[in-house]
Design an enzyme around this catalytic site. Structure first.
Site, mmCIF file in Angstrom:
data_model
loop_
_atom_site.group_PDB
_atom_site.id
_atom_site.type_symbol
_atom_site.label_atom_id
_atom_site.label_comp_id
_atom_site.label_asym_id
_atom_site.label_seq_id
_atom_site.Cartn_x
_atom_site.Cartn_y
_atom_site.Cartn_z
ATOM 1 N N ASP A 77 67.262 36.586 34.956
ATOM 2 C CA ASP A 77 67.220 35.225 34.461
ATOM 3 C C ASP A 77 68.584 34.919 33.852
ATOM 4 O O ASP A 77 69.361 35.831 33.565
ATOM 5 C CB ASP A 77 66.109 35.115 33.416
ATOM 6 C CG ASP A 77 66.072 33.768 32.735
ATOM 7 O OD1 ASP A 77 66.037 32.747 33.450
ATOM 8 O OD2 ASP A 77 66.087 33.741 31.492
ATOM 9 N N ASP A 79 69.406 31.815 31.267
ATOM 10 C CA ASP A 79 69.323 31.341 29.886
ATOM 11 C C ASP A 79 68.563 32.339 29.020
ATOM 12 O O ASP A 79 67.419 32.676 29.299
ATOM 13 C CB ASP A 79 68.612 29.985 29.822
ATOM 14 C CG ASP A 79 69.371 28.890 30.536
ATOM 15 O OD1 ASP A 79 70.612 28.915 30.499
ATOM 16 O OD2 ASP A 79 68.729 27.999 31.128
ATOM 17 N N ASP A 234 63.811 36.900 29.577
ATOM 18 C CA ASP A 234 63.547 36.828 28.137
ATOM 19 C C ASP A 234 62.300 36.038 27.769
ATOM 20 O O ASP A 234 62.036 35.853 26.579
ATOM 21 C CB ASP A 234 64.751 36.200 27.432
ATOM 22 C CG ASP A 234 64.850 34.702 27.697
ATOM 23 O OD1 ASP A 234 64.892 34.311 28.884
ATOM 24 O OD2 ASP A 234 64.884 33.923 26.727
#
Length: 282
Positions: A77, A79, A234
């Site tokens: 990922d 961000d 995250d």
């Protein structure tokens, strides 16, 4: 004024995504960067030919033997995983909201809103009851503004550069799969992480995360099977994405959601630092 950084030129040259920092005046500088890059690549290739073989290949879609690593390919990922982008996203959201006379949002509110792409972000940031056609116009304004202002405060998290370099040295194929707009994803990946093998963002015609479609498309590009790949992210969206795509998953506690949210979503492993993540991969 200093010229654009190497990654900025890569962003314009590789992905056709010129931004405010790239103009026709940079073409001579681009040529110099390209020549230096070619020379560096030639040096690496020569060194590789002289060094003992580190992996075996039998064709473009073959599996590669990777030194010390559990996975042949790793999808990240963006961000909250590779880049701390939250401040720039909040600034872009609030610029658009304030311009159109809507209340602005705090950093913690934007933290809760992100994860599913620009459309859901703007929908959550707007007050309830905004006309859908007007919301679509505001979303377009946000995309344009954020594309031009996505690197004001954005930085890689500490330890990400060495992590990606270690994976590159080991022969692990790496790519970004993000719900950010595709153009922005590619621009940021090229600017900060030119060593990646690819980057894919949200685009027309392919379902965004947590649907598995983007992950499968990225694995096809990397010539990797799900059973030899790992997804790193995250958020709860990333946990669901890995589950839906049939990939192993490691969550990262340094991002936007934190360890508790990842474990509650079912993340089988959570790393507190990039160094700990690297240990988990070996």
């Amino acid at each position: 004024m200093p010229g654009p950084a190497k990654g900025e030129i890569f962003a314009a040259r590789l992905y056709g995504c010129p931004a405010a920092w790239y103009t026709p005046k940079d073409r001579e500088r681009e040529k110099s960067e390209r020549d230096a890059s070619c020379a560096e690549k030639s040096g690496r290739e020569a060194a590789a030919e002289a060094a003992p073989a580190r992996r075996e290949e039998t064709g473009p879609g073959c599996q590669r033997r990777v030194n010390n690593m559990k996975y042949q390919a790793i999808l990240f990922d963006m961000d909250g995983t590779l880049l701390d982008t939250l401040t720039d996203m909040q600034a872009a959201v609030n610029y658009i909201l304030e311009k159109d006379g809507y209340p602005t949002r705090t950093l913690e509110e934007v933290r809760r809103f992100v994860g599913n792409g620009a459309g859901p972000l703007i929908h959550r940031a707007l007050p309830q009851g905004v006309d859908p056609d007007r919301e679509a116009e505001i979303l377009a304004d946000y995309r344009a503004y954020y594309q031009a202002h996505n690197c004001v405060e954005t930085r890689p998290y500490d330890g990400i550069g060495p992590l990606l370099e270690r994976l590159r040295q080991a022969g692990v194929r790496t790519a970004v799969v993000s719900n950010k707009p595709d153009r922005t994803t590619r621009t940021l990946a090229a600017r900060f992480f030119p060593e990646l093998d690819g980057a894919m963002g949200q685009r027309e015609g392919i379902a965004s995360k947590p649907a598995p479609d983007m992950v499968r498309a990225a694995l096809d590009q990397l010539h990797a099977a799900p059973e030899e790949a790992l997804y790193v992210g995250d958020s709860e969206v990333d946990v669901a994405t890995a589950r839906n795509a049939g990939l192993d998953m490691i969550g990262v506690a340094w991002g936007f959601r934190g360890r508790a949210a990842l474990e509650a979503a079912g993340a089988p492993l959570v790393a507190d630092t990039p160094e700990q993540l690297l240990d988990m991969l070996q």
